[in-house]
Design an enzyme around this catalytic site. Structure first.
Site, PDB file in Angstrom:
ATOM      1  N   GLY A   1       1.633   4.964   2.029  1.00 17.69           N
ATOM      2  CA  GLY A   1       1.516   5.726   3.261  1.00 17.69           C
ATOM      3  C   GLY A   1       1.522   7.203   2.958  1.00 17.69           C
TER       4      GLY A   1
ATOM      5  N   GLY B   1       5.259   7.655   1.685  1.00 13.52           N
ATOM      6  CA  GLY B   1       5.994   6.612   0.984  1.00 13.52           C
ATOM      7  C   GLY B   1       5.109   5.452   0.598  1.00 13.52           C
ATOM      8  N   GLN B   2       5.763   4.386   0.106  1.00 13.45           N
ATOM      9  CA  GLN B   2       5.058   3.186  -0.309  1.00 13.45           C
ATOM     10  C   GLN B   2       5.687   1.975   0.368  1.00 13.45           C
ATOM     11  OE1 GLN B   2       3.906   2.892  -4.429  1.00 13.45           O
ATOM     12  NE2 GLN B   2       4.639   4.957  -4.861  1.00 13.45           N
TER      13      GLN B   2
ATOM     14  N   ASP C   1      -2.218  11.930  12.695  1.00 11.11           N
ATOM     15  CA  ASP C   1      -3.005  11.374  11.587  1.00 11.11           C
ATOM     16  C   ASP C   1      -3.705  10.095  12.050  1.00 11.11           C
ATOM     17  OD1 ASP C   1      -4.086  11.199   9.067  1.00 11.11           O
ATOM     18  OD2 ASP C   1      -2.337  10.242   8.171  1.00 11.11           O
TER      19      ASP C   1
ATOM     20  N   GLY D   1       0.823  -1.208   0.000  1.00 10.55           N
ATOM     21  CA  GLY D   1       0.000   0.000   0.000  1.00 10.55           C
ATOM     22  C   GLY D   1       0.850   1.248   0.000  1.00 10.55           C
TER      23      GLY D   1
END
Length: 298
Positions: free
Chosen positions: A149, A152-153, A270, A147
């Site tokens: 973020g 980033g990934q 978050d 997925g």
């Protein structure tokens, strides 16, 4: 010496001039015989001369009234149809927007870490390395994507050689690899700020541990424990329904994690279901809750 006259001299009283009386109102107008005759002739001309003509005239008036009512009904029905078409169009647009937002949230694949935000375009133009080895870590092969973020990934990393049967720790066969491009918003002054937060909180209550980190090519890479599905994934896979006991357990555990983080001087920034992940399935941590994506922590 002359003697003064006593008393006050009286002035003369001025009398207002008499106003002329206004002319009396004109008497009511009386029609002449000729005018009365003309009006009677006009009314007689418009009056139907026979009973048949009277019925035809009445029928014509009724038809005109019915036609006018039908026209009004047609106009109202057209307005209703146009209004319903407009509403259908608006609902269609709303559904399309919701579907796009859901796709962005869920990411490309749902194998553990869920997508939180779309990563910067710069990390999509530069290809990801096929193998990773940073900070003295073993060599990992970059596998499927888990997925995206906020900064980033995340991909699955499979250890090329060695390792053990444990599902967590630096010797695990499978780990999570988080890539962040050097030009992303989280790397303005060198390594990602998220690294500092993980250095302080990593491995504590509810925060996964980072085993290795470093830079390879255009990417900063973190090697951390693999985790299970997010609360968002669990919510959708269970038909968007949870038992009261499960909701209570999630609430207590989430508050406990946030309390520990606040006691260490950090605020996550978050908090949402996509950032709360369960432990890896079929392990002792399967029902344990973790909080990830600390890029906005302060």
């Amino acid at each position: 010496m002359p003697e003064l006259r006593r008393g006050v001299r009286r002035g003369r009283v001025r009398v207002a001039p008499k106003q002329r009386s206004s002319s009396p109102p004109l008497p009511n107008y009386v029609k002449t015989r000729a005018a009365v005759a003309r009006e009677a002739a006009k009314a007689l001309a418009t009056r139907p001369k026979t009973r048949l003509a009277a019925r035809n005239r009445l029928k014509k008036e009724e038809e005109e009234e019915e036609e006018e009512e039908e026209n009004q009904v047609i106009v109202i029905s057209e307005e209703i149809e146009s209004d319903s078409e407009r509403r259908e169009g608006e609902e269609k647009v709303v559904l399309e927007v919701e579907e796009e937002e859901e796709k962005e949230v869920m990411g490309d694949d749902s194998g553990g870490l869920s997508a939180n935000k779309a990563a910067g375009k710069e990390d999509e133009t530069v290809p990801f390395p096929e193998k990773v080895q940073v900070g003295g870590s073993p060599l990992y092969k970059v596998d499927r994507k888990l997925g995206k973020g906020g900064f980033g990934q995340v991909f699955v990393g499979r250890r090329v050689s060695g390792g053990n049967d444990r599902s967590t720790g630096p010797g695990a066969v499978e780990v999570a690899l988080k890539f962040e491009h050097r030009n992303s918003k989280g790397c303005n002054y060198g390594p990602p700020y998220e690294w500092q937060v993980y250095n302080t909180l990593g491995g504590s209550h509810g925060v996964p541990k980072v085993h290795y980190k470093g830079r390879q090519g255009d990417y900063y890479v973190m090697v951390m424990d693999m985790l299970g599905p997010s609360l968002w994934d669990v919510w959708n896979s269970s038909g968007q329904a949870m038992s009261a006991e499960m909701v209570a357990c999630i609430a207590v555990e989430s508050l406990s994690i946030l309390e520990k983080m606040h006691s260490r001087g950090y605020v996550h920034g978050d908090v949402k279901p996509e950032n709360f992940l369960l432990g890896q399935p079929s392990t002792a941590q399967e029902k344990k809750l973790f909080l990830v994506d600390l890029g906005l922590g302060k």
